[in-house]
Design an enzyme around this catalytic site. Structure first.
Site, PDB file in Angstrom:
ATOM      1  N   GLY A   1      -0.621  -1.155   9.175  1.00 23.68           N
ATOM      2  CA  GLY A   1       0.057  -0.011   8.601  1.00 23.68           C
ATOM      3  C   GLY A   1       0.913   0.536  10.039  1.00 23.68           C
ATOM      4  O   GLY A   1       0.866   0.299  11.078  1.00 23.68           O
TER       5      GLY A   1
ATOM      6  N   HIS B   1      23.678   1.149  12.300  1.00 28.42           N
ATOM      7  CA  HIS B   1      24.891   1.808  12.698  1.00 28.42           C
ATOM      8  C   HIS B   1      25.272   1.539  14.206  1.00 28.42           C
ATOM      9  O   HIS B   1      24.522   1.279  15.078  1.00 28.42           O
ATOM     10  CB  HIS B   1      24.578   3.576  12.580  1.00 28.42           C
ATOM     11  CG  HIS B   1      24.059   3.781  11.317  1.00 28.42           C
ATOM     12  ND1 HIS B   1      24.817   3.757  10.126  1.00 28.42           N
ATOM     13  CD2 HIS B   1      22.830   4.131  10.998  1.00 28.42           C
ATOM     14  CE1 HIS B   1      23.772   4.307   9.291  1.00 28.42           C
ATOM     15  NE2 HIS B   1      22.497   4.137   9.597  1.00 28.42           N
TER      16      HIS B   1
ATOM     17  N   THR C   1      11.084  -6.092  16.207  1.00 27.38           N
ATOM     18  CA  THR C   1      12.844  -6.270  16.490  1.00 27.38           C
ATOM     19  C   THR C   1      13.291  -7.644  16.367  1.00 27.38           C
ATOM     20  O   THR C   1      14.508  -7.898  16.495  1.00 27.38           O
ATOM     21  CB  THR C   1      13.020  -5.591  17.840  1.00 27.38           C
ATOM     22  OG1 THR C   1      12.438  -6.451  18.896  1.00 27.38           O
ATOM     23  CG2 THR C   1      12.392  -4.328  17.896  1.00 27.38           C
ATOM     24  N   LYS C   2      12.477  -8.686  16.519  1.00 26.82           N
ATOM     25  CA  LYS C   2      12.909 -10.190  16.607  1.00 26.82           C
ATOM     26  C   LYS C   2      12.022 -10.879  15.516  1.00 26.82           C
ATOM     27  O   LYS C   2      10.982 -10.696  15.174  1.00 26.82           O
ATOM     28  CB  LYS C   2      12.362 -10.714  17.965  1.00 26.82           C
ATOM     29  CG  LYS C   2      13.581  -9.969  18.865  1.00 26.82           C
ATOM     30  CD  LYS C   2      13.539 -10.588  20.376  1.00 26.82           C
ATOM     31  CE  LYS C   2      14.277  -9.741  21.368  1.00 26.82           C
ATOM     32  NZ  LYS C   2      14.179 -10.182  22.570  1.00 26.82           N
TER      33      LYS C   2
ATOM     34  N   ASN D   1       0.860  -1.247   0.109  1.00 26.94           N
ATOM     35  CA  ASN D   1       0.179  -0.067  -0.019  1.00 26.94           C
ATOM     36  C   ASN D   1       0.984   1.218  -0.154  1.00 26.94           C
ATOM     37  O   ASN D   1       2.214   1.182   0.060  1.00 26.94           O
ATOM     38  CB  ASN D   1      -1.061  -0.054   1.181  1.00 26.94           C
ATOM     39  CG  ASN D   1      -2.264   0.524   0.810  1.00 26.94           C
ATOM     40  OD1 ASN D   1      -2.315   1.595   0.195  1.00 26.94           O
ATOM     41  ND2 ASN D   1      -3.242   0.022   1.233  1.00 26.94           N
TER      42      ASN D   1
END
Length: 190
Positions: A147, A113, A170-171, A83
Site C-alpha cells: 500500500g 515533465h 524509481t528503478k 485494491n
C-alpha cells in the site's frame, strides 16, 4: 504523427489535444459508472472494465474507487487484484501480469515533465501548456505491491517480486526479490 502517437512513443506531446481529451472524457464516464455501481452487479462491473481497459484477463478484480487517465493503455493479467483508491496514470502502456496483488493507494505513473520550469511551461497565463513525455511501466507475474507505493515512469518490475508498503520505485527490479523503501532498494532474494 498525432499527439497520441507522440505520447505512446515517449516524445513530448500536447496533453490537451482533442483526440486525447475525447479519450479522457470517455474514461471519466466509465470510471464514474464503475466507481458508483453496486458491488454485487459483477457482470456489469466486468463489462465496464472490458470497455475501459485495453486488456483484462479472467478473474481480474478492481476495487472501487479506481482512477486512471485513459484506461485504454492498461493491460492486466488474469487473477490480479487491485485494491481500493489506486491511481494508474496511463499516458503510456501499463502492463501488469497475472496473479498480482496491488494494495490500496498504489500509484503507477507513466508521465513526466522537464525539471526546469522554463523548459516545462509553454506560454503564459490561461492557455499555458506543459511539456509532457512518457515511459511505459511493466509489472511481471505474481507481484505484490504494498500500500501507498509509487511506481515511476519507465520502471520494469520482474516476476515474483514483493514491494513493501510506502515504497517509491524509481528503478527497475529483477525477478524474485523483496524490495522496499524510499527510494526502493532490493533487500533480499526470494
Amino acid at each position: 504523427m498525432t499527439e497520441k502517437d507522440k505520447m505512446l512513443k515517449g516524445v513530448y506531446y500536447d496533453s490537451r489535444d482533442s483526440e486525447l481529451i475525447k479519450m479522457y472524457h470517455k474514461a471519466r464516464k466509465l470510471l464514474k459508472k464503475y466507481n458508483n455501481i453496486d458491488s454485487e452487479l459483477v457482470v456489469q462491473r466486468e463489462q465496464i472494465l472490458a470497455e475501459l481497459l485495453e486488456f483484462k484477463g479472467n478473474g481480474v478484480w478492481i476495487e472501487s474507487p479506481f482512477f486512471c487517465d485513459y484506461g485504454e493503455n492498461i493491460s492486466i493479467g488474469e487473477n490480479t487484484f487491485v485494491n481500493t483508491n489506486c491511481m494508474f496514470l496511463d499516458n503510456n502502456k501499463i502492463t501488469i501480469g497475472k496473479n498480482g496483488l496491488i494494495a490500496p493507494y498504489v500509484q503507477i505513473y507513466t508521465a513526466s515533465h522537464p525539471l526546469k520550469a522554463s523548459e516545462r511551461i509553454i506560454g503564459k497565463g490561461i492557455g499555458s501548456r506543459y511539456l509532457t513525455s512518457t515511459k511505459p511501466v511493466n509489472i511481471g507475474d505474481n507481484v505484490w505491491i504494498g500500500g501507498n507505493s509509487v511506481i515511476f515512469p519507465g520502471v520494469t518490475i520482474g516476476h515474483n517480486v514483493t514491494i513493501g508498503a510506502g515504497s517509491v520505485v524509481t528503478k527497475s527490479l529483477p525477478d524474485n526479490v523483496l524490495a522496499f523503501g524510499n527510494p526502493c532498494k532490493i533487500r533480499s532474494e526470494l
